[in-house]
Design a protein around this motif. Structure first.
Motif, PDB file in Angstrom:
ATOM      1  N   SER A 293       0.873  -6.260   4.005  1.00  0.00           N
ATOM      2  CA  SER A 293       2.154  -6.726   3.473  1.00  0.00           C
ATOM      3  C   SER A 293       2.771  -7.637   4.518  1.00  0.00           C
ATOM      4  O   SER A 293       2.351  -7.638   5.675  1.00  0.00           O
ATOM      5  CB  SER A 293       3.081  -5.540   3.203  1.00  0.00           C
ATOM      6  OG  SER A 293       3.423  -4.928   4.432  1.00  0.00           O
ATOM      7  N   ASN A 294       3.794  -8.373   4.109  1.00  0.00           N
ATOM      8  CA  ASN A 294       4.477  -9.255   5.069  1.00  0.00           C
ATOM      9  C   ASN A 294       5.038  -8.460   6.236  1.00  0.00           C
ATOM     10  O   ASN A 294       4.905  -8.857   7.395  1.00  0.00           O
ATOM     11  CB  ASN A 294       5.630  -9.989   4.372  1.00  0.00           C
ATOM     12  CG  ASN A 294       5.133 -11.064   3.441  1.00  0.00           C
ATOM     13  OD1 ASN A 294       3.970 -11.438   3.459  1.00  0.00           O
ATOM     14  ND2 ASN A 294       6.028 -11.566   2.605  1.00  0.00           N
ATOM     15  N   GLY A 295       5.704  -7.355   5.910  1.00  0.00           N
ATOM     16  CA  GLY A 295       6.354  -6.593   6.969  1.00  0.00           C
ATOM     17  C   GLY A 295       5.338  -6.025   7.946  1.00  0.00           C
ATOM     18  O   GLY A 295       5.551  -6.023   9.163  1.00  0.00           O
TER      19      GLY A 295
ATOM     20  N   LYS B 196       6.577   3.234   8.349  1.00  0.00           N
ATOM     21  CA  LYS B 196       6.638   3.984   7.085  1.00  0.00           C
ATOM     22  C   LYS B 196       6.016   3.221   5.920  1.00  0.00           C
ATOM     23  O   LYS B 196       5.760   3.805   4.868  1.00  0.00           O
ATOM     24  CB  LYS B 196       8.111   4.279   6.745  1.00  0.00           C
ATOM     25  CG  LYS B 196       8.766   5.312   7.661  1.00  0.00           C
ATOM     26  CD  LYS B 196       8.186   6.696   7.392  1.00  0.00           C
ATOM     27  CE  LYS B 196       8.910   7.766   8.172  1.00  0.00           C
ATOM     28  NZ  LYS B 196       8.249   9.089   7.978  1.00  0.00           N
ATOM     29  N   TRP B 197       5.837   1.919   6.089  1.00  0.00           N
ATOM     30  CA  TRP B 197       5.324   1.141   4.964  1.00  0.00           C
ATOM     31  C   TRP B 197       3.904   1.574   4.594  1.00  0.00           C
ATOM     32  O   TRP B 197       3.128   2.001   5.461  1.00  0.00           O
ATOM     33  CB  TRP B 197       5.345  -0.349   5.318  1.00  0.00           C
ATOM     34  CG  TRP B 197       6.730  -0.878   5.526  1.00  0.00           C
ATOM     35  CD1 TRP B 197       7.869  -0.493   4.873  1.00  0.00           C
ATOM     36  CD2 TRP B 197       7.135  -1.877   6.469  1.00  0.00           C
ATOM     37  NE1 TRP B 197       8.945  -1.213   5.336  1.00  0.00           N
ATOM     38  CE2 TRP B 197       8.539  -2.056   6.305  1.00  0.00           C
ATOM     39  CE3 TRP B 197       6.456  -2.646   7.414  1.00  0.00           C
ATOM     40  CZ2 TRP B 197       9.255  -2.982   7.065  1.00  0.00           C
ATOM     41  CZ3 TRP B 197       7.177  -3.565   8.162  1.00  0.00           C
ATOM     42  CH2 TRP B 197       8.564  -3.725   7.989  1.00  0.00           C
TER      43      TRP B 197
ATOM     44  N   LEU C 256       3.011   4.147   3.066  1.00  0.00           N
ATOM     45  CA  LEU C 256       2.943   5.576   2.752  1.00  0.00           C
ATOM     46  C   LEU C 256       3.251   5.751   1.265  1.00  0.00           C
ATOM     47  O   LEU C 256       4.125   5.111   0.719  1.00  0.00           O
ATOM     48  CB  LEU C 256       3.938   6.371   3.597  1.00  0.00           C
ATOM     49  CG  LEU C 256       3.696   6.354   5.104  1.00  0.00           C
ATOM     50  CD1 LEU C 256       4.797   7.137   5.831  1.00  0.00           C
ATOM     51  CD2 LEU C 256       2.323   6.930   5.446  1.00  0.00           C
TER      52      LEU C 256
ATOM     53  N   GLY D 173       6.531  -8.867   0.724  1.00  0.00           N
ATOM     54  CA  GLY D 173       7.354  -7.819   1.311  1.00  0.00           C
ATOM     55  C   GLY D 173       7.768  -6.764   0.310  1.00  0.00           C
ATOM     56  O   GLY D 173       8.541  -5.857   0.630  1.00  0.00           O
TER      57      GLY D 173
ATOM     58  N   ALA E  86       6.120  -4.257  -1.127  1.00  0.00           N
ATOM     59  CA  ALA E  86       5.713  -2.895  -0.760  1.00  0.00           C
ATOM     60  C   ALA E  86       6.605  -2.346   0.347  1.00  0.00           C
ATOM     61  O   ALA E  86       6.992  -1.174   0.328  1.00  0.00           O
ATOM     62  CB  ALA E  86       4.258  -2.896  -0.300  1.00  0.00           C
ATOM     63  N   ASP E  87       6.938  -3.204   1.301  1.00  0.00           N
ATOM     64  CA  ASP E  87       7.751  -2.769   2.429  1.00  0.00           C
ATOM     65  C   ASP E  87       9.132  -2.329   1.962  1.00  0.00           C
ATOM     66  O   ASP E  87       9.644  -1.279   2.357  1.00  0.00           O
ATOM     67  CB  ASP E  87       7.907  -3.919   3.436  1.00  0.00           C
ATOM     68  CG  ASP E  87       6.562  -4.535   3.797  1.00  0.00           C
ATOM     69  OD1 ASP E  87       5.588  -3.782   3.917  1.00  0.00           O
ATOM     70  OD2 ASP E  87       6.498  -5.767   3.943  1.00  0.00           O
TER      71      ASP E  87
ATOM     72  N   CYS F 113       9.210   0.932  -0.010  1.00  0.00           N
ATOM     73  CA  CYS F 113       9.084   2.144   0.802  1.00  0.00           C
ATOM     74  C   CYS F 113      10.390   2.514   1.483  1.00  0.00           C
ATOM     75  O   CYS F 113      10.721   3.689   1.574  1.00  0.00           O
ATOM     76  CB  CYS F 113       7.994   1.964   1.866  1.00  0.00           C
ATOM     77  SG  CYS F 113       6.328   2.038   1.202  1.00  0.00           S
TER      78      CYS F 113
END
Lengths: 345, 269
Positions: free
Chosen positions: A116-118, A137-138, A140, B136, B138-139, B142
Motif C-alpha cells: 500500500s502507499n502507506g 497496523k496496516w 492486519l 492508501g 487499505a491503510d 485499518c
C-alpha cells in the motif's frame, strides 16, 4: 511555460569543486548511476520522472526492480521496453486495463509484490534512518496476510516480505515490514543548483523520504538556478546536495504529469498514451515515436509542440501565476557585542 | 429540490453530506474527491479536506474553482491548502497515528461486513481481473476512526464476501477487528445509488452482528428493489429514512465541478 531569469544559467557558480558539481546529462546520469538489476524507486502521481525513465529505456537497462508507493504508466513503459522484471507497489495508475502488463503478471514473467502507499512510505523512513524494520497496523485483518497470497506464483520476497509480531512492550499485534533502501531514487522537481540542492514545492507524496533512503539519487529539474537562489530560501530544499548523485536539467521532464507552477497534467496525452499499453505493437509504435525517436527531453518537448500544436501546450500551461502573498524573510541580527543592563551596576 | 437528477449524482451528493461538520477527512481516489468538493462548497463548508499525497485543509475558492481535483494529487490542491507536505505526514503521522476522523473511500466491491476490495476480481492467485491496487485505501481502512464508502448498488459490487479484503472493516463479525490487532471503527457508512447503509454495531465492531443495515432509501426506491440486488438477507433498520433529493445548488456545483465528465459521465464510479 514560465521561464525564470535563471533559465539559461546552466553554469552560474564559480569555484564549484568538481566532486560537488552534480550537473550532468540524463544519459551520463543513467550511465554512471543506474546498473542492471538495481532497485529503482520512482515517484508518485505528479512530478513523475519521465525524462529519466525514457533515458533508462534508451540505455537499455535490464532486470530493474522498480518500487513506488503508487506507480504511473512509467512502470508500464519500463516493463514493456524490457527494462524491468520486478515491481513492488501499492497501485498502478490508469485503471489497469487487461493488456501485456497484466498478462505478464499472470504468467509470472513479471514478478510483483503488492503493498500500500502507506506501507511503502514508512518502509522508506525506516530505510533512511537505518532502522531494520517498521512495525505497523496496516494490512492486519486483510487478505494480504494470508500465507497463500504472500506466496503467490509471481512473488519474489517470500518470508522476507513481512512478519506478524507482538510488541515487546505491550504484546499488541503488529505487522513488521523490512526497511526499504533503494539503490537508486529518481525524481523530478522544480529546481536545483549544481550542488544538487534540490527544491520542490506543492504536495510531495512519497518524494522526501525516497530521496533520503536511496543509495544514489538522480533528480531532473525544470530549472538550474544559481546556488544563491537556493541559499536564500533553503526551507524549500528537499534533500541536501551531498545526498544527490546527479542533477539533470530537463524542462518538461515530468510530462505528461504535472509540476506545480510549470505545467499541469496532460490528461489528453495520458489518455492517448494509454492506448499504447494495450498491446505490444501499440507500445512499440509509441516508444519509437516518443522514446527511441527522441534523443533527449528537449527533442521530446519539441516533438510534443510540433505534433499537437500551440493550443495543446497552452491547455496545460498554468495561469495566472500564484506566488506567495507575503515575502519570506530569513533575516537575523548580527549580535556583535553583549548588551549592558542599563539598571545594572 | 430537484427531481431532475441521476442516481449516481444523488449518491455523490449524499455521500458528501455524511461527512461530519468539522471532521478531519482523508479523501480517497475516485468519486470521494468530487463528493467532498461538492460538500465543501455546499453543506459541509467546515470539514477539513485532506488527501494522502500531503495536501491538508484544502479550501477551494468558490469564485475561482473550475473543476474538482482530478484525483488526489492534482496540483490545484496546492492552492488554498492550509499545509502541503507529504505522504508520511498524511498516512503516517495522521493516519497511522489514529487521528483521521473519517476515511472517505470507494472500491470495486463491498461486503456484508463492510470490507472492501480494490485489488483483484476473482481469486488472488489467478484473478479474472487485476485492478489498479489499493493505494492508501487499505491503510486508511485499518486506522481511520470511521469510513464512509461510496459504492454504486450493483450485484457485482455488493457481495456476501469480497473476493479479496484489501481494506478491512468488520472482517467477519463482532470482535474480529480486535482479534486482528485493529482498533474499533465506525459507525461506518456505505452510500449507494439507491440507499444508505450503516452497520449493526454500537461500539465500532466489538459487539452486535456487525452486518450492513439499510438505514435510508433514495426517493421512490423500495426496499425490495435493493434486496433483489443484494445476495444475502439484508438487515433493515426499524425506521428507514428517505434521502433528501439534491438541492439546485448541490446539483449545479456537482455538474460544474465535473464538467469534463471525469467522474460521472465516463462511468468511473
Amino acid at each position: 511555460m514560465p521561464t525564470a531569469p535563471f533559465a539559461d544559467a546552466l553554469t552560474p557558480d564559480a569555484d564549484v569543486h568538481p566532486h560537488r558539481n552534480k550537473l550532468m546529462t540524463a544519459r551520463e546520469a543513467v550511465d554512471r548511476f543506474v546498473d542492471d538489476g538495481d532497485v529503482v524507486y520512482t515517484g508518485y502521481s505528479t512530478q513523475v520522472p519521465y525524462a529519466l525513465t525514457h533515458e533508462i529505456i534508451r540505455r537499455r537497462r535490464r532486470n530493474l526492480d522498480v518500487v513506488g508507493a503508487s506507480l504511473g504508466p512509467q512502470v508500464t513503459q519500463l516493463v514493456l521496453a524490457g527494462c524491468c522484471s520486478r515491481v513492488r507497489t501499492g497501485y498502478i495508475s490508469g485503471a489497469l486495463r487487461p493488456g501485456p502488463l497484466t498478462e505478464m503478471m499472470a504468467s509470472g514473467a513479471l514478478q510483483f509484490e503488492d503493498y500500500s502507499n502507506g506501507a511503502i512510505a514508512v518502509m522508506l523512513m525506516a530505510g533512511a534512518m537505518g532502522f531494520p524494520f517498521v512495525p505497523m497496523k496496516w494490512f492486519l485483518g486483510s487478505d494480504y496476510l494470508k500465507p497463500e497470497n504472500r506466496a503467490h506464483a509471481a512473488s519474489f520476497l517470500g518470508e522476507a516480505k513481512w512478519r506478524v509480531i507482538d510488541s515487546p512492550f505491550d504484546g499488541d499485534r503488529y505487522l513488521a515490514l523490512p526497511a526499504l533502501r533503494p539503490d537508486v531514487t529518481m525524481m523530478h522537481f522544480q529546481r536545483a543548483d549544481v550542488y544538487g540542492n534540490v527544491q520542490g514545492w506543492g504536495a510531495l507524496g512519497d518524494a522526501r523520504w525516497a530521496l533520503w533512503a536511496a543509495e544514489k539519487v538522480i533528480v531532473s529539474v525544470e530549472e538550474i538556478v544559481p546556488t544563491a537562489v537556493v541559499r536564500r530560501d533553503p526551507s524549500r530544499t528537499l534533500v541536501p546536495g551531498a545526498r544527490v548523485a546527479a542533477v539533470v536539467h530537463a524542462p518538461g521532464g515530468a510530462h505528461p504529469t504535472a509540476v506545480a507552477g510549470y505545467y499541469d497534467s496532460d490528461y489528453s496525452f495520458i489518455r492517448l498514451a494509454a492506448l499504447a499499453y494495450e498491446g505490444r505493437d501499440q507500445f512499440d509504435a509509441f516508444a519509437a515515436e516518443w522514446i527511441y525517436g527522441r534523443p533527449d527531453r528537449a527533442a521530446y518537448m519539441g516533438h510534443l509542440r510540433e505534433r499537437f500544436g500551440d493550443a495543446w501546450i497552452a491547455n496545460i500551461t498554468p495561469a495566472p501565476p500564484l506566488p506567495p502573498l507575503a515575502p519570506i524573510d530569513y533575516s537575523f541580527a548580527p549580535h556583535l557585542g553583549w548588551m549592558d543592563d542599563p539598571e545594572g551596576e | 429540490m430537484s427531481d431532475d437528477y441521476a442516481l449516481p449524482e444523488l449518491m455523490t451528493i449524499e455521500a458528501g453530506r455524511r461527512l461530519g461538520e468539522t471532521e478531519s477527512v482523508m479523501v480517497g481516489l475516485g468519486l470521494p474527491v468530487l463528493a467532498a468538493t461538492v460538500a465543501k462548497l455546499t453543506r459541509r463548508p467546515h470539514f477539513v479536506f485532506n488527501t494522502e499525497v500531503g495536501a491538508f485543509d484544502w479550501e477551494p475558492d468558490p469564485a475561482a474553482i473550475t473543476r474538482a481535483p482530478i484525483g488526489i494529487s492534482d496540483i490545484n490542491l496546492n492552492v488554498g491548502a492550509g499545509m502541503v507536505s507529504d505522504m508520511q505526514d498524511a498516512l503516517g503521522a495522521w493516519g497511522h497515528g489514529g487521528k483521521v476522523d473519517c476515511a472517505f473511500l470507494t472500491a470495486a466491491q463491498v461486503d456484508r461486513y463492510g470490507n472492501t476490495n480494490t485489488l483483484v476480481i476473482g481469486d488472488y492467485a489467478s484473478p479474472r481481473r487485476r485492478l489498479a491496487g489499493t493505494g492508501g485505501n487499505a491503510d486508511l481502512a485499518c486506522t481511520a476512526k470511521c469510513a464512509v464508502v461510496i459504492m454504486s448498488l450493483e450485484a457485482r459490487r455488493f457481495v456476501e464476501r469480497v473476493d479479496f479484503i484489501s481494506s478491512p472493516a468488520y472482517i467477519d463479525g463482532p470482535g474480529a477487528r480486535g482479534r486482528a490487532g485493529l482498533a474499533p471503527q465506525g459507525p461506518n457508512v456505505v452510500v449507494s445509488t439507491m440507499g444508505v447503509f450503516g452497520f449493526d454495531t454500537a461500539d465500532g465492531g466489538r459487539t452486535g452482528s456487525c452486518e450492513m443495515v439499510l438505514t435510508d432509501l433514495f426517493p421512490n426506491v423500495e426496499v425490495s428493489t435493493i434486496q433483489a440486488i443484494i445476495p444475502w438477507e439484508l438487515k433493515v433498520a426499524d425506521e428507514v429514512g428517505v434521502v433528501e433529493p439534491p438541492s439546485p445548488e448541490e446539483l449545479d456545483w456537482l455538474r460544474r465541478l465535473d464538467s469534463l465528465g471525469w467522474y460521472l459521465r465516463e462511468g468511473r464510479y
